[in-house]
Design a protein around this motif. Structure first.
Motif, PDB file in Angstrom:
ATOM      1  N   SER A   1      44.531  34.987  45.252  1.00 34.23           N
ATOM      2  CA  SER A   1      45.119  34.937  46.589  1.00 34.23           C
ATOM      3  C   SER A   1      46.590  35.290  46.511  1.00 34.23           C
ATOM      4  O   SER A   1      47.319  34.729  45.682  1.00 34.23           O
ATOM      5  CB  SER A   1      44.947  33.541  47.188  1.00 34.23           C
ATOM      6  OG  SER A   1      43.586  33.219  47.355  1.00 34.23           O
TER       7      SER A   1
ATOM      8  N   ARG B   1      34.221  47.313  47.391  1.00 35.14           N
ATOM      9  CA  ARG B   1      34.569  46.026  47.975  1.00 35.14           C
ATOM     10  C   ARG B   1      33.678  45.752  49.180  1.00 35.14           C
ATOM     11  O   ARG B   1      33.164  46.660  49.817  1.00 35.14           O
ATOM     12  CB  ARG B   1      36.041  45.968  48.375  1.00 35.14           C
ATOM     13  CG  ARG B   1      36.421  46.874  49.541  1.00 35.14           C
ATOM     14  CD  ARG B   1      37.928  46.832  49.762  1.00 35.14           C
ATOM     15  NE  ARG B   1      38.341  47.682  50.876  1.00 35.14           N
ATOM     16  CZ  ARG B   1      39.608  47.914  51.198  1.00 35.14           C
ATOM     17  NH1 ARG B   1      40.596  47.361  50.492  1.00 35.14           N
ATOM     18  NH2 ARG B   1      39.900  48.687  52.237  1.00 35.14           N
TER      19      ARG B   1
ATOM     20  N   THR C   1      41.349  42.041  52.081  1.00 38.66           N
ATOM     21  CA  THR C   1      40.616  40.850  51.665  1.00 38.66           C
ATOM     22  C   THR C   1      39.125  41.145  51.582  1.00 38.66           C
ATOM     23  O   THR C   1      38.514  41.609  52.554  1.00 38.66           O
ATOM     24  CB  THR C   1      40.866  39.701  52.660  1.00 38.66           C
ATOM     25  OG1 THR C   1      42.242  39.328  52.598  1.00 38.66           O
ATOM     26  CG2 THR C   1      39.998  38.498  52.327  1.00 38.66           C
TER      27      THR C   1
ATOM     28  N   MET D   1      35.440  40.830  48.513  1.00 35.92           N
ATOM     29  CA  MET D   1      34.934  40.701  47.153  1.00 35.92           C
ATOM     30  C   MET D   1      34.963  42.103  46.551  1.00 35.92           C
ATOM     31  O   MET D   1      34.454  43.052  47.162  1.00 35.92           O
ATOM     32  CB  MET D   1      33.514  40.152  47.159  1.00 35.92           C
ATOM     33  CG  MET D   1      32.957  39.881  45.783  1.00 35.92           C
ATOM     34  SD  MET D   1      33.724  38.457  44.998  1.00 35.92           S
ATOM     35  CE  MET D   1      32.846  37.135  45.857  1.00 35.92           C
TER      36      MET D   1
ATOM     37  N   THR E   1      34.792  39.887  42.049  1.00 34.59           N
ATOM     38  CA  THR E   1      35.950  38.996  41.989  1.00 34.59           C
ATOM     39  C   THR E   1      36.617  39.015  43.368  1.00 34.59           C
ATOM     40  O   THR E   1      36.775  40.069  43.977  1.00 34.59           O
ATOM     41  CB  THR E   1      36.925  39.415  40.872  1.00 34.59           C
ATOM     42  OG1 THR E   1      37.971  38.455  40.756  1.00 34.59           O
ATOM     43  CG2 THR E   1      37.527  40.782  41.115  1.00 34.59           C
ATOM     44  N   GLN E   2      36.979  37.838  43.861  1.00 35.97           N
ATOM     45  CA  GLN E   2      37.501  37.710  45.218  1.00 35.97           C
ATOM     46  C   GLN E   2      38.997  38.023  45.269  1.00 35.97           C
ATOM     47  O   GLN E   2      39.773  37.528  44.443  1.00 35.97           O
ATOM     48  CB  GLN E   2      37.263  36.285  45.741  1.00 35.97           C
ATOM     49  CG  GLN E   2      37.796  36.030  47.138  1.00 35.97           C
ATOM     50  CD  GLN E   2      37.064  36.815  48.209  1.00 35.97           C
ATOM     51  OE1 GLN E   2      35.859  37.011  48.140  1.00 35.97           O
ATOM     52  NE2 GLN E   2      37.805  37.266  49.222  1.00 35.97           N
TER      53      GLN E   2
ATOM     54  N   THR F   1      42.089  37.906  48.117  1.00 38.26           N
ATOM     55  CA  THR F   1      42.473  37.433  49.440  1.00 38.26           C
ATOM     56  C   THR F   1      43.963  37.689  49.654  1.00 38.26           C
ATOM     57  O   THR F   1      44.787  37.229  48.858  1.00 38.26           O
ATOM     58  CB  THR F   1      42.186  35.937  49.611  1.00 38.26           C
ATOM     59  OG1 THR F   1      40.796  35.690  49.386  1.00 38.26           O
ATOM     60  CG2 THR F   1      42.560  35.473  51.012  1.00 38.26           C
TER      61      THR F   1
END
Length: 125
Positions: free
Chosen positions: A11, A38, A90, A92, A119-120, A122
């Protein structure tokens, strides 16, 4: 078979940077195109960037000038440097590999043989 494992998500505030990494193992010599995709909540998965085994790259219009894809053939790693992140980035993020060359443009999902678990990322305002 090829295994792909992503890392580096997290993040950040809008305007910040992140560097994603993808470790490839197994029959990596069979890969001729690597890419990042993504998927944001409620949206379809989309291509972000692709790189051929000769180093030629392609980017989605939405990330041109901000993201950079690269690879390390010795370490069998794929990277995505993301700068000037926007809230709309934002999602994945998935590492992907293909036994086919990328061709002209981004790697099509239908030509992708291997996927990482994601992998996230944000970016918040």
């Amino acid at each position: 078979q090829v295994q792909l494992v992503e890392s580096g998500g997290g993040s950040v505030q809008a305007g910040g940077s992140l560097r994603l990494s993808c470790a490839a193992s197994g029959s990596t010599s069979s890969l001729h195109c690597m890419a990042w995709f993504r998927q944001a909540p409620g949206k379809e998965r989309e291509g972000v960037a692709s790189i051929n085994d000769d180093g030629a790259t392609n980017y989605a219009d939405s990330v041109k000038g901000r993201f950079s894809i690269s690879k390390d053939n010795v370490e069998n790693r794929l990277y995505l440097q993301m700068n000037s992140l926007k809230t709309e980035d934002t999602a994945m993020y998935y590492c992907a590999g293909s036994r086919f060359r990328c061709g002209f443009g981004l790697l099509p999902q239908g030509a992708t043989n291997y996927w990482g678990q994601g992998t996230q990322v944000t970016a918040s305002s």
